[in-house]
Design an enzyme around this catalytic site. Structure first.
Site, PDB file in Angstrom:
ATOM      1  CG  MET A 185       6.263   4.192   4.857  1.00  0.00           C
ATOM      2  SD  MET A 185       6.481   3.484   6.499  1.00  0.00           S
ATOM      3  CE  MET A 185       7.046   1.846   6.112  1.00  0.00           C
ATOM      4  CD  GLU A 186       9.148   6.096   0.250  1.00  0.00           C
ATOM      5  OE1 GLU A 186       8.335   5.581  -0.536  1.00  0.00           O
ATOM      6  OE2 GLU A 186       8.784   6.733   1.267  1.00  0.00           O
TER       7      GLU A 186
ATOM      8  CG  LEU B 101      -1.872  -1.242   1.294  1.00  0.00           C
ATOM      9  CD1 LEU B 101      -2.807  -1.117   2.472  1.00  0.00           C
ATOM     10  CD2 LEU B 101      -2.635  -1.536   0.023  1.00  0.00           C
ATOM     11  CB  CYS B 102       4.451   2.042   0.115  1.00  0.00           C
ATOM     12  SG  CYS B 102       4.958   2.469   1.750  1.00  0.00           S
ATOM     13  CG  HIS B 103       0.926   6.308  -2.697  1.00  0.00           C
ATOM     14  ND1 HIS B 103       0.506   6.336  -1.397  1.00  0.00           N
ATOM     15  CD2 HIS B 103      -0.184   6.380  -3.460  1.00  0.00           C
ATOM     16  CE1 HIS B 103      -0.811   6.426  -1.362  1.00  0.00           C
ATOM     17  NE2 HIS B 103      -1.260   6.457  -2.603  1.00  0.00           N
TER      18      HIS B 103
ATOM     19  CG  ASP C 278      24.365 -10.854   4.576  1.00  0.00           C
ATOM     20  OD1 ASP C 278      24.172 -12.028   4.938  1.00  0.00           O
ATOM     21  OD2 ASP C 278      24.826 -10.546   3.464  1.00  0.00           O
TER      22      ASP C 278
END
Length: 163
Positions: A113-114, A75-77, A128
């Site tokens: 969000m980015e 749902l992120c644009h 990692d």
């Protein structure tokens, strides 16, 4: 109670319609820290990690992740990012790498969000690349620390709250 924005009238997941919102410059900053043992920290700091340059690889991974956020988070644009920056503070005392990200866009929705995705993936890349030396590393403190632009306005967390 306010209406949930990512659910339609039937209660189903729904991407928010931002087409009526104004295009504005929006910025967000996020941070996260990776804590490791002394051996892993010395290897990272000396550039002697067997997998290569940990910081350079984590920087590229974070930038790439920010560009892929809409593919990773439902749902992120999708956004046309104008700037993604991933910086690292090496903390010798705590055997930690503190990651700070910055994202900027001119769009109809925010870029938090980015910034969070860039920080997360940069931290996971460090994990990692260093896990062969320290299997007990910790990733802590992921948060948005500042944002600007958009209807909700500008804000920044007091640095004392980010410890």
């Amino acid at each position: 109670m306010s209406k949930l924005t990512h659910l339609n009238e039937a209660g189903e997941a729904n991407m928010v319609d931002v087409s009526d919102k104004n295009v504005t410059t929006r910025e967000a900053r996020a941070q996260v820290s990776v804590y490791m043992n002394a051996a892993a920290f010395v290897s990272l700091q000396a550039g002697q990690n067997k997998k290569g340059d940990v910081i350079a690889t984590a920087r590229i991974a974070g930038i790439q992740a920010a560009k892929k956020t809409s593919e990773l988070i439902p749902l992120c644009h999708p956004l046309m990012l104008k700037k993604v920056q991933v910086d690292f503070d090496i903390d010798k005392q705590m055997h930690a790498v503190h990651i700070k990200t910055y994202c900027k866009v001119a769009d109809q929705t925010g870029v938090e969000m980015e910034a969070l995705t860039a920080a997360s993936v940069a931290a996971l890349t460090i994990y990692d690349m260093c896990k062969a030396v320290d299997k007990h590393m910790r990733i802590e403190g992921l948060q948005v620390v500042a944002k600007s632009g958009g209807k909700a306005g500008d804000w920044e967390i007091d640095p004392a709250q980010t410890k």
